[in-house]
Design a protein around this motif. Structure first.
Motif, mmCIF file in Angstrom:
data_model
loop_
_atom_site.group_PDB
_atom_site.id
_atom_site.type_symbol
_atom_site.label_atom_id
_atom_site.label_comp_id
_atom_site.label_asym_id
_atom_site.label_seq_id
_atom_site.Cartn_x
_atom_site.Cartn_y
_atom_site.Cartn_z
ATOM 1 N N SER A 141 0.868 -1.183 0.000
ATOM 2 C CA SER A 141 0.000 0.000 0.000
ATOM 3 C C SER A 141 0.900 1.228 0.000
ATOM 4 O O SER A 141 2.043 1.175 0.476
ATOM 5 C CB SER A 141 -0.939 0.019 1.211
ATOM 6 O OG SER A 141 -0.203 0.172 2.419
ATOM 7 N N VAL A 187 -0.006 5.338 0.558
ATOM 8 C CA VAL A 187 -1.006 6.395 0.721
ATOM 9 C C VAL A 187 -0.299 7.745 0.902
ATOM 10 O O VAL A 187 0.643 7.855 1.687
ATOM 11 C CB VAL A 187 -1.918 6.112 1.930
ATOM 12 C CG1 VAL A 187 -2.956 7.219 2.081
ATOM 13 C CG2 VAL A 187 -2.601 4.750 1.765
ATOM 14 N N SER A 246 -5.105 -0.481 6.205
ATOM 15 C CA SER A 246 -6.355 -1.023 5.686
ATOM 16 C C SER A 246 -6.215 -1.485 4.249
ATOM 17 O O SER A 246 -6.641 -2.588 3.880
ATOM 18 C CB SER A 246 -7.464 0.036 5.797
ATOM 19 O OG SER A 246 -8.666 -0.424 5.206
ATOM 20 N N GLU A 247 -5.582 -0.632 3.420
ATOM 21 C CA GLU A 247 -5.409 -0.990 2.005
ATOM 22 C C GLU A 247 -4.466 -2.188 1.844
ATOM 23 O O GLU A 247 -4.598 -2.962 0.888
ATOM 24 C CB GLU A 247 -4.880 0.210 1.226
ATOM 25 C CG GLU A 247 -5.906 1.331 1.071
ATOM 26 C CD GLU A 247 -5.417 2.449 0.163
ATOM 27 O OE1 GLU A 247 -4.347 2.297 -0.465
ATOM 28 O OE2 GLU A 247 -6.121 3.482 0.087
ATOM 29 N N LEU A 265 -4.657 9.256 10.276
ATOM 30 C CA LEU A 265 -5.602 8.812 9.247
ATOM 31 C C LEU A 265 -4.889 8.143 8.080
ATOM 32 O O LEU A 265 -5.343 7.119 7.559
ATOM 33 C CB LEU A 265 -6.421 10.009 8.743
ATOM 34 C CG LEU A 265 -7.367 10.658 9.753
ATOM 35 C CD1 LEU A 265 -7.998 11.917 9.166
ATOM 36 C CD2 LEU A 265 -8.450 9.664 10.171
ATOM 37 N N VAL A 266 -3.770 8.705 7.671
ATOM 38 C CA VAL A 266 -3.012 8.136 6.550
ATOM 39 C C VAL A 266 -2.448 6.768 6.928
ATOM 40 O O VAL A 266 -2.468 5.822 6.134
ATOM 41 C CB VAL A 266 -1.877 9.092 6.119
ATOM 42 C CG1 VAL A 266 -0.973 8.440 5.072
ATOM 43 C CG2 VAL A 266 -2.461 10.386 5.563
ATOM 44 N N GLU A 305 -3.692 4.672 9.177
ATOM 45 C CA GLU A 305 -4.803 3.712 9.228
ATOM 46 C C GLU A 305 -5.220 3.268 7.830
ATOM 47 O O GLU A 305 -5.507 2.088 7.590
ATOM 48 C CB GLU A 305 -5.995 4.337 9.957
ATOM 49 C CG GLU A 305 -5.769 4.521 11.453
ATOM 50 C CD GLU A 305 -6.919 5.258 12.121
ATOM 51 O OE1 GLU A 305 -7.790 5.789 11.394
ATOM 52 O OE2 GLU A 305 -6.946 5.302 13.372
ATOM 53 N N GLN A 306 -5.218 4.229 6.877
ATOM 54 C CA GLN A 306 -5.595 3.891 5.515
ATOM 55 C C GLN A 306 -4.564 2.976 4.867
ATOM 56 O O GLN A 306 -4.919 2.038 4.136
ATOM 57 C CB GLN A 306 -5.764 5.164 4.675
ATOM 58 C CG GLN A 306 -6.291 4.895 3.263
ATOM 59 C CD GLN A 306 -6.502 6.178 2.468
ATOM 60 O OE1 GLN A 306 -6.557 7.285 3.028
ATOM 61 N NE2 GLN A 306 -6.598 6.041 1.156
#
Length: 341
Positions: free
Chosen positions: A30, A32, A68-69, A61-62, A64-65
């Motif tokens: 990932s 981001v 997640s991705e 937030l970045v 966590e993303q």
């Protein structure tokens, strides 16, 4: 060390908040990026204090993303990598504090990483690097020729004595009244222009690999001022093309000479300005004519991102060179000293 280890990499050296999960130093799981361009363009450039605050707002937030991705959790990670420098000290600190917190809480190794090493090893995410090689680093704050004698070994053989290429582009763009970031506007105009205003080249000493762009910037300003004084209409396209042609000519010639004189097997193009279409085209054509192997990362890996930090950090992972939690941000971190032992 296995080749399936997962590194969480954090990059906050300037105005992008980026987090990536990289497997084995080569596979992007990932990647981001939260850009701040819209925030800073109203000021005509990056405002350090604002950049730091935006990183604080975005980092969690970045992160966590990115997890997640990637479809992984903190428990799946093998190490935490973060940009230690160079960069804006306040911006670097945000990423470093986040990385230290994770490494401590998860009891994972911490790997402090050099930003320019990241740009160079972004190529490794899509290509196989052969040694010895030469890297042409072109970005907003850096213009360097770097010899890579072996994996993870860096020796700077040439660098700018004043403005970096990206700085020169932004200053010329401001003179032509283009918004920040100015590089893409100059590149587009130069590629579309039919005419060209010839501008000087700064070659410096015959055997030097160093660069200088402040004189070229001054030459551009002189053309603008002379045109205004005469009451004429400035051909921005022709001026942009003349500026870009001068920059590219010097970059390409010095890079090719370095490859030849050092007996390098490859030339690596890296850094944010590596996204410049004119430079990519000129360097590709010249290397094809010279029979030189050229590695160029995709546009997504030219500008600041965290996947490149994961790729460079993996060099330290393999050699077991981890970083103390007492590590501090180093805005002037030396690339040569960061080399893998």
């Amino acid at each position: 060390m296995t080749t399936n280890e997962l590194l969480l990499a954090i990059e906050t050296s300037c105005d992008e908040t980026a987090v990536s999960v990289v497997r084995g130093g080569r596979e992007i799981v990932s990647n981001v990026i939260a850009s701040q361009i819209q925030t800073h363009e109203q000021f005509g450039g990056v405002v350090p204090e604002i950049a730091s605050r935006k990183h604080v707002e975005s980092i969690t937030l970045v992160m966590e993303q990115a997890l997640s991705e990637a479809g992984v959790t903190f428990r799946d990670l093998s190490a935490i990598a973060v940009t230690q420098g160079p960069g804006l000290v306040g911006a670097l600190l945000v990423g470093i504090v986040a990385a230290k917190s994770l490494a401590m809480a998860l009891e994972l190794p911490l790997i402090a990483t050099h930003h320019i090493a990241g740009h160079i090893y972004a190529n490794r995410l899509v290509h196989e690097i052969e040694y010895p090689s030469v890297a042409l680093v072109v970005s907003g704050g850096h213009t360097e020729l770097v010899e890579l004698e072996r994996e993870g070994s860096f020796r700077i053989i040439g660098q700018t004595r004043d403005d970096a290429v990206g700085e020169a582009y932004d200053k010329v763009a401001r003179a032509l009244q283009f918004p920040y970031p100015g590089g893409p506007h100059i590149d587009r105009l130069a590629m579309e222009a039919l005419g060209e205003i010839e501008l000087p080249r700064a070659w410096l000493e015959p055997d030097s690999y160093d660069f200088s762009f402040s004189g070229l910037k001054s030459a551009v300003l002189a053309v603008i001022n002379q045109t205004r004084m005469k009451g004429g209409e400035l051909d921005k396209g022709a001026l942009a093309r003349g500026f870009q042609t001068s920059v590219i000519h010097v970059l390409v010639e010095k890079a090719i000479r370095a490859v030849r004189e050092l007996g390098a097997k490859q030339l690596l193009l890296c850094g944010g300005v590596a996204a410049n279409k004119g430079l990519r085209a000129a360097l590709t054509a010249r290397c094809q004519a010279e029979g030189i192997s050229l590695l160029v990362p995709p546009l997504s890996l030219c500008t600041d991102n965290a996947a490149m930090i994961g790729a460079a950090a993996h060099l330290k992972w393999k050699s077991g060179e981890f970083t103390s939690l007492e590590m501090k941000a180093e805005p002037g971190l030396s690339l040569e000293e960061w080399s893998v032992r």
